[in-house]
Design an enzyme around this catalytic site. Structure first.
Site, PDB file in Angstrom:
ATOM      1  N   CYS A 301       0.809  -1.222   0.000  1.00 36.37           N
ATOM      2  CA  CYS A 301       0.000   0.000   0.000  1.00 36.37           C
ATOM      3  C   CYS A 301       0.844   1.276   0.000  1.00 36.37           C
ATOM      4  CB  CYS A 301      -0.978  -0.011   1.170  1.00 36.37           C
ATOM      5  SG  CYS A 301      -0.219   0.046   2.810  1.00 36.37           S
ATOM      6  N   HIS A 349      -2.618   1.160   6.836  1.00 31.43           N
ATOM      7  CA  HIS A 349      -2.978   1.084   5.414  1.00 31.43           C
ATOM      8  C   HIS A 349      -3.188   2.489   4.869  1.00 31.43           C
ATOM      9  CE1 HIS A 349      -4.199  -1.105   1.842  1.00 31.43           C
ATOM     10  NE2 HIS A 349      -5.214  -0.262   1.700  1.00 31.43           N
ATOM     11  N   HIS A 361      -5.883   1.741  -4.432  1.00 33.56           N
ATOM     12  CA  HIS A 361      -4.950   1.249  -3.405  1.00 33.56           C
ATOM     13  C   HIS A 361      -4.538  -0.182  -3.696  1.00 33.56           C
ATOM     14  CE1 HIS A 361      -7.924  -1.064  -0.609  1.00 33.56           C
ATOM     15  NE2 HIS A 361      -8.469  -0.933  -1.793  1.00 33.56           N
TER      16      HIS A 361
END
Length: 386
Positions: A301, A349, A361
């Protein structure tokens, strides 16, 4: 006639308890054994699909946290290795200077040994020419000064070499610690992912179908919230455009024309960077998530967000924990394309906002870079780099 006494010896009744005790003990042991076997044989209640979903999601989140720890340790290891290499080079150069100073001292010591060590008075009386004695004495004074400087230089080089060696040893120890942290973080990621895969592998086909249905419901709810945010943002954008149009009309009517256009260049520059970030992010759609990866074939990420902003000429840190402190904090309703959205309380994240409540993402292992609602996970906060 009186009754005759019986001559038969009366039988004594003896109560024997040994066999009874043995039977009782055996019976109790049998009951205990059966009870234990029954308890061991009783199957543990199977977790519900909702419990499995929650557990798997939590394991993936923990793996995300461990991935950021791995990224942090990897970066620290690389920096420390570079520092150690530099220090070792410095130590080598300092050692060579120390050896040069040692050789100079050795030359002076050898010369003194060959010339002997007479007292100045004896040398004066033994000299053929008093003037040559004074000339030689002056030369020796100068030689003594050079010897003194040589000794001083040797001591300086020796002290600095010792100091740099100590610093190099300390840096090597820090490097070893960073490498240990790196190994631990890597093992933690692998363990969490293995546990998640283990839970999913135990599901039947019917249970997997039910789990997929729960995921669809979760996604639908997240998309509904994204649509609500899109409506709010569209309304706010229209209101802002109407306000500017009204102000423009008033200025035109009054003939003042006081607008200076200040800030327009900065806004245009930020808009260009954001467009570059989004173009890069869209080009990565479909590429696999791989923990610790920074591209170009795969990403985690924060690797994706770092690479996207680098494409726009902006360097941001490697981990989510550092990226969240870069740029300007932005409220969710004020998000613009290119902004970074962070998730979970531990900030494990991050995604790139694309507009209308959606983001691009790299989600998790087994998934590809994709578009998804920012409400799919609990939002921690957002920033605008650049």
């Amino acid at each position: 006639m009186p009754a005759l006494a019986s001559h038969r010896k009366p039988r004594t009744l003896v109560r024997s308890t040994g066999p009874a005790v043995g039977l009782t003990t055996a019976a109790l042991a049998s009951v205990t054994l059966l009870s234990t076997q029954s308890a061991l044989a009783a199957p543990a209640p199977k977790p519900s699909i909702e419990d499995v979903q929650k557990k798997v999601d939590d394991l993936y989140r923990q793996a995300g946290t461990a991935t950021q720890q791995y990224n942090q340790a990897k970066e620290a290891t690389a920096e420390q290795r570079s520092k150690v290499d530099t220090l070792l080079d410095d130590v080598a150069r300092r050692t060579e200077k120390l050896n040069e100073a040692r050789r100079t001292l050795g030359t002076y010591a050898a010369a003194q040994y060959r010339g002997g060590a007479l007292a100045p008075t004896a040398t004066f009386f033994l000299a053929d020419d008093p003037q040559s004695f004074f000339d030689q004495t002056h030369l020796m004074d100068r030689m003594t000064e050079r010897q003194t400087r040589a000794v001083s230089d040797f001591r300086t080089q020796q002290a600095k070499a010792s100091e740099q060696r100590a610093e190099a040893v300390a840096s090597l120890e820090t490097l070893t610690e960073s490498q240990a942290t790196l190994r631990t973080s890597k093992q933690s990621v692998q363990t969490k992912l293995s546990q998640a895969r283990g839970l999913l592998s135990k599901l039947t086909a019917e249970e997997k179908a039910r789990l997929a249905e729960l995921e669809r419901k979760k996604e639908a709810e997240a998309e509904r919230k994204a649509a609500e945010l899109a409506k709010k943002q569209a309304a706010a954008k229209k209101a802002e455009a109407d306000r500017k149009a009204e102000e423009g009309a008033k200025e035109t009517g009054s003939g003042t024309g006081t607008g200076t256009g200040s800030g327009s260049g900065a806004d245009a520059g930020a808009s260009t960077k954001a467009a570059t970030v989004m173009a890069f992010a869209r080009a990565q759609l479909g590429k696999p998530y791989v923990w610790g990866a920074t591209g170009p074939a795969s990403y985690d990420c924060s690797g994706l967000t770092q690479a996207a902003w680098k494409a726009a000429g902006v360097d941001i840190p490697r981990t989510t924990w550092d990226q969240v402190n870069v740029g300007t904090r932005i409220a969710t309703e004020d998000l613009q394309p290119g902004d970074l959205v962070f998730f979970y309380d531990d900030i494990s994240h991050v995604g790139i906002y694309k507009g209308d409540g959606m983001m691009i993402h790299a989600p998790k292992p087994g998934a590809n870079v994709r578009e998804e609602s920012i409400y799919y996970m609990p939002i921690y906060g957002s920033v605008r780099p650049g």
